[in-house]
Enzyme design. Sequence first.
Site, mmCIF file in Angstrom:
data_model
loop_
_atom_site.group_PDB
_atom_site.id
_atom_site.type_symbol
_atom_site.label_atom_id
_atom_site.label_comp_id
_atom_site.label_asym_id
_atom_site.label_seq_id
_atom_site.Cartn_x
_atom_site.Cartn_y
_atom_site.Cartn_z
ATOM 1 N N ARG A 1 -14.570 7.522 14.500
ATOM 2 C CA ARG A 1 -13.529 8.326 14.199
ATOM 3 C C ARG A 1 -13.942 9.772 14.062
ATOM 4 O O ARG A 1 -14.664 10.107 13.251
ATOM 5 C CB ARG A 1 -12.555 7.962 12.955
ATOM 6 C CG ARG A 1 -11.664 8.913 12.575
ATOM 7 C CD ARG A 1 -10.865 8.590 11.526
ATOM 8 N NE ARG A 1 -11.464 8.539 10.095
ATOM 9 C CZ ARG A 1 -11.579 9.295 9.382
ATOM 10 N NH1 ARG A 1 -11.394 10.750 9.812
ATOM 11 N NH2 ARG A 1 -12.482 9.432 8.276
ATOM 12 N N ALA B 1 -0.311 6.276 4.626
ATOM 13 C CA ALA B 1 0.699 5.409 5.699
ATOM 14 C C ALA B 1 1.694 4.714 5.113
ATOM 15 O O ALA B 1 2.843 4.635 5.620
ATOM 16 C CB ALA B 1 -0.658 4.468 6.589
ATOM 17 N N GLY C 1 0.900 -1.170 -0.193
ATOM 18 C CA GLY C 1 0.063 0.015 0.081
ATOM 19 C C GLY C 1 0.683 1.306 0.051
ATOM 20 O O GLY C 1 1.827 1.302 0.663
ATOM 21 N N HIS D 1 -20.650 8.163 7.180
ATOM 22 C CA HIS D 1 -20.453 9.809 7.171
ATOM 23 C C HIS D 1 -21.840 10.630 6.770
ATOM 24 O O HIS D 1 -22.540 10.188 5.859
ATOM 25 C CB HIS D 1 -19.378 9.976 5.885
ATOM 26 C CG HIS D 1 -18.780 11.220 6.176
ATOM 27 N ND1 HIS D 1 -19.439 12.515 5.860
ATOM 28 C CD2 HIS D 1 -17.562 11.652 6.432
ATOM 29 C CE1 HIS D 1 -18.614 13.438 6.158
ATOM 30 N NE2 HIS D 1 -17.311 13.234 6.343
ATOM 31 N N LEU E 1 -5.891 11.133 7.992
ATOM 32 C CA LEU E 1 -4.693 11.576 7.653
ATOM 33 C C LEU E 1 -3.897 11.907 8.806
ATOM 34 O O LEU E 1 -2.572 11.470 8.612
ATOM 35 C CB LEU E 1 -5.105 13.003 7.104
ATOM 36 C CG LEU E 1 -6.098 12.984 6.021
ATOM 37 C CD1 LEU E 1 -6.054 14.359 5.421
ATOM 38 C CD2 LEU E 1 -5.718 11.925 4.984
ATOM 39 N N ARG F 1 -19.710 12.305 13.564
ATOM 40 C CA ARG F 1 -20.275 11.981 12.529
ATOM 41 C C ARG F 1 -21.464 10.859 13.012
ATOM 42 O O ARG F 1 -22.340 10.931 12.220
ATOM 43 C CB ARG F 1 -19.232 11.276 11.760
ATOM 44 C CG ARG F 1 -18.201 12.256 11.054
ATOM 45 C CD ARG F 1 -17.057 11.677 10.200
ATOM 46 N NE ARG F 1 -16.158 12.683 9.575
ATOM 47 C CZ ARG F 1 -15.308 12.443 8.931
ATOM 48 N NH1 ARG F 1 -14.892 11.066 8.575
ATOM 49 N NH2 ARG F 1 -14.459 13.390 8.549
#
Length: 638
Positions: free
Chosen positions: A437, A46, A42, A268, A443, A332
């Site tokens: 979250r 990250a 990936g 969201h 990020l 959220r």
Amino acid sequence: MSKILDSKIPDGSIDKKWTDYKFKMKLVNPANKRKHSVIVVGTGLAGASAAASLGELGYKVKAFCVHESPRRAHSVAAQGGINAAKNYQNDGDSIYRLFYDTVKGGDFRAREANVHRLAEVSVNIIDQAVASGVPLARDYGGLLDNRSFGGAQVSRTFYARGQTGQQLLLGAYSAMMRQVDLGNVQLNYRREMLDLVLVNGQARGIIVRNLLTGEIESHEADVVILASGGYSNVFYLSTNAMACAVTAAWKAHKRGAYFANPCYTQIHPTCIPVHGENQSKLTLMSESLRNDGRVWVPKAKGDKRHPSDIPDDERDYYLERVYPSFGNLAPRDVASRQAKYRCDEGRGVGDSGKAVYLDFRDAINRLGEAKIAERYGNLFQMYEKITGENPYKQPMRIYPAPHYTMGGLWVDYNLESNVQGLFVAGEANFSDHGANRLGASALMQGLADGYFVLPYTIGNYLANNKFEKVTTTHAAFKAAEDGVKNEITKLMNIKGNRTVESFHKELGHIMWEYCGMGRNEAGLKKALELIPKLRAEFWSNVRVPGDANYLNPELEKAGRVADFLELGELMCRDALERKESCGGHYREEYQEDGEAKRDDVNFSHVAAWEWTGANQTPIRHKEELKFDNVKLATRSYK
């Protein structure tokens, strides 16, 4: 038999743990670093930051990208900002407040030590980004600017208009490509990880498919880092890019890595509503819009008047009414549920009735259209291109949609999974966000893991272990390669009557209906009946056209959907076992006045699931959560 997991949290006070631990870690001297190899799967925030940092330190790094360029990683889609406890606004922020807000925002289901470390290194991330040329917004005097985000009463979110993820990714990408140019990082494009290779219990390599040629390749290393993102595409319709999948993490899970809290998924609140059955993904409108936009629905059920014709006294600004302290910046999960309640009452807007308004009229009157365009212009343009409606002249219509996954592979304080030598970073791990979250924290976590945590913990692991010489001729690589080839052959030979897409779409309907914003015992049990039947039909009736040995996007999708079918069942099983509501996991039986009702006596723990074989019941392990620095309390934003 289930067991209690050791998170390896170091001793000491919460504000000293990471500093003291770094000093106690063993180091690898510069000359010896060149003798060690690291695989990074990936190349989003990250993965790219980890590859760049480890390459800079001198390790031999192999990075694997599923796209034709790392710049297409889904990190590019993050819009609104990145949190950091700089307190530039002098409004009361601090490392402890960011730590507290994150633990509270996750409904007290996150590990304190990891969250505090995240808050500590957040301040360094901004400096790193600026040093690498990321064009973060600045105020009139030239200083870095901040804005508010959900779940906080301070302005700590740094941003680059509505393109923060893209700009931060370009910064990490450029740092990684510098190491590619220097020969420290070998970048492998268009490769998809299809298995993890273990030698003597250690992660020592991966099997990948070259997506351009179909060739199966083996790659060895001393350490493997997974930074492969989240799994919201299990819902079919989500804000994630179509290539986002659980496959890399799921293959590691089937090799023994525990999967933690899979039912913790985030819906969201600010997405463009679904417009038809043939839609393949959803578009996110940044949470930053809730800084200046006001969320409302008509007070009267079935009111289909144009929003401009509905006077203020006939509007329900429900977030401001229900949560006066946080208003439109409620977290959220809370904002999403409130939107669902309003639509379920029959007060939703638009043709479907599955939308609420996000209105900028008052902000435009107060600040002027030019100022709003300066802050959100590209987001407004995107909305108008998709909907054909001008959000400067009439409110946006939004509705909740699957977005982020707090669950992921279980990791300890070092970000190492229970499989020795397998480290997991960013959204692919479970560690920092609990059951929900906060906006602008994804990020932050991705860059914290890659730039500031893994470079230390990887070195400590390498210094504390011995590594036999392993090459891809080892029997473990041959066995793993054969397993991958056999599964591909099995998929190609089914030659059924249904498309891969039809199975994915049906799974998504099941997951959204029974394991989406609201869950209950009857629905979850129903899903646990439907998903195995759908999976059985998939393996007997899917049709994968083309050839396995060439470019074949349908084969790629088939493998990913096969993994989603197994993951979906685990998500429902996890949601059924967790008999409480917390954050994004909302069991309708456990609520109080529409708010999540936790059970701290029985469920203040991480649930980490062990794979026991196909069609076998997985084993549920626990990591008990301790709250020594934040008092357990009913989460309230009122």
